[in-house]
Design a protein around this motif. Structure first.
Motif: not given
Ligand code: F6P
Length: 457
Positions: A290-299
């Motif tokens: 995400d924009i804070d660099g946290k892993e989110v794996f989205v899409g």
């Protein structure tokens, strides 16, 4: 001018069982209002494009030169090709290149967007190089596929004893990249890709406008369509803003496990809009962090299908498979051409009903049938309705989806304008092909590949 319309009816309860509820939109209304205003304040490059008259003027300045060729060949990939393909296939007849000169007053248009030698050769076999303009498009000016195809055509141009600058036009960054350097050294004509506009958002910049003008498409109408859509999507009330509502709906469904977005044009001419959309949705939203660099794996995975053809290929899955797809139909109300089915077999009841019917009525009835079936199977679906295909409507479509992507990016809290995930593959290719400066990665890759356990049958 009557523009495109978004029909969201079949995404909502009670029209579709287990559909989303209006309250779910209302709960997010304030957040979306803020997002729309953030996008407008941040002014991502694509937002300015329809208002930047200089791109249109520069391309129009080149119109008579460009149209003096027999063929214009675009060499680019991804955002430097997909918009061109969508424009030509939607706004020119599907058989445009094969029309006789009495019917086709402007050059043939080809797009080479791959490095498959069979494919490249087949296009080069169809043109007379001495009467062809090659428009090399690359924002970075370094993409291996675009540069390879440039070098191939440059070699051919030179082998014919022709002058490069009479057959080449570069569309690239105003300052950076190899193409810019070559153009500066050799006086090759250029068009600029605004550095602030990401490749997949460039269709309405000189990237798409040049081939559009070459193919006789009215780019003023195209840009006006985008501008009018931009004015519409500036509305920060989600219920009045089709792009924002569409983003929010896709976001809500995505969070319920609908991680596939299927675009289904019921028109061969609109089919490649879905290809353009695939890059936009996939590259913009498929992110690890995400924009804070946290892993989110989205899409949400974009998929394309063609109506009615894929009713006989994909819709079994869409009706009865997992509940993971939001379907968007592109419906065309008025086709340019019409064919009436002749009364050939009025004596056979299984065929009689078709006699005397218009083919476009059959196609749109099939669309109605498919929509009905999806609803009966509790599958969310929506429509973008084109009253007809014209540059204005196509411009509206492009802009609406660009804005929708920007809003969706903010809802997912990711950066919709980068594509870090494609870098590794590119660098490995450079390394394995021996590009200078990539020796270390080449060694690393080769070592890893050596140690790999093979399972081949
Ligand atoms: O215009 P360029 O710089 O050659 O890039 C082509 C495409 O390659 C990518 O960078 C990566 O796939 C896309 O974002 C872009 O549209």
């Amino acid at each position: 001018m009557k523009g495109i319309e978004f029909d969201f009816s079949n995404l909502f309860e009670p029209n579709v069982k287990n559909g989303i509820k209006e309250e779910e939109i209302n709960e997010k209304k304030d957040q979306v209002k803020q997002i729309i205003n953030e996008v407008l304040e941040e002014k991502p490059g694509f937002l300015e494009v329809p208002y930047t008259r200089k791109w249109v003027d520069r391309v129009l300045d080149l119109k008579s030169w460009v149209q003096s060729f027999d063929a214009v060949v675009i060499l680019g990939i991804g955002g430097s090709a997909l918009g061109n393909l969508a424009l030509q296939s939607s706004l020119n007849p599907l058989n445009y290149n094969t029309l006789g000169e009495d019917k086709r007053k402007t050059p043939k248009i080809y797009v080479i967007d791959n490095v498959d030698p069979d494919y490249i050769a087949s296009i080069l076999d169809s043109i007379d190089v001495s009467k062809t303009l090659f428009n090399v498009i690359s924002k970075s000016g370094t993409t291996a596929e675009a540069m390879t195809n440039y070098m191939i055509v440059r070699g051919i141009i030179e082998s014919y004893g022709l002058k490069g600058k009479e057959h080449l036009l570069f569309t690239t960054d105003p300052e950076k990249g190899v193409l810019r350097e070559i153009a500066n050294e050799e006086g090759i004509k250029t068009l600029e890709i605004p550095p602030t506009v990401g490749g997949r958002f460039t269709v309405l910049t000189p990237v798409g406008l040049l081939s559009a003008v070459a193919g006789g498409i009215d780019i003023i109408d195209l840009v006006n369509g985008a501008k009018d859509m931009c004015e519409k999507v500036k509305n920060d009330d989600v219920w009045e803003n089709p792009a924002a509502l569409n983003a929010l709906i896709h976001y809500i469904y995505y969070n319920k496990g609908y991680n596939i977005s299927v675009m289904v044009p019921y028109s061969n001419r609109l089919f490649l809009l879905a290809d353009w959309y695939r890059q936009l949705w996939a590259e913009s939203l498929g992110k690890r962090t995400d924009i804070d660099g946290k892993e989110v794996f989205v899409g949400q995975t974009p998929v394309k299908a063609l109506g009615a053809t894929d009713q006989h290929s994909q819709f079994q899955l869409y009706n009865e498979g997992p509940f993971d797809k939001v379907v968007t139909f592109l419906k065309l109300e008025n086709f340019d051409r019409e064919i009436t089915i002749p009364h050939i077999h009025d004596d056979i009841p299984a065929l009689k009903y078709l006699g005397g019917k218009k083919v476009s009525d059959l196609l749109n009835t099939e669309l109605a049938g498919t929509e009905y079936a999806l609803v009966e199977h509790n599958r969310p679906n929506m429509k973008v309705i084109f009253p007809e295909i014209n540059p204005y409507n196509i411009g509206q479509f492009f802009f609406a989806y660009e804005f929708q992507t920007a809003v969706m990016g903010k809802l997912l809290d990711i950066n919709a304008y980068n594509q870090p995930g494609v870098e590794l593959g590119k660098n490995v290719t450079y390394a394995l092909m021996g590009r200078e400066g990539h020796e270390e990665i080449a060694k690393e890759v080769k070592d890893k590949l050596k140690g790999k356990k093979e399972i081949k049958l």
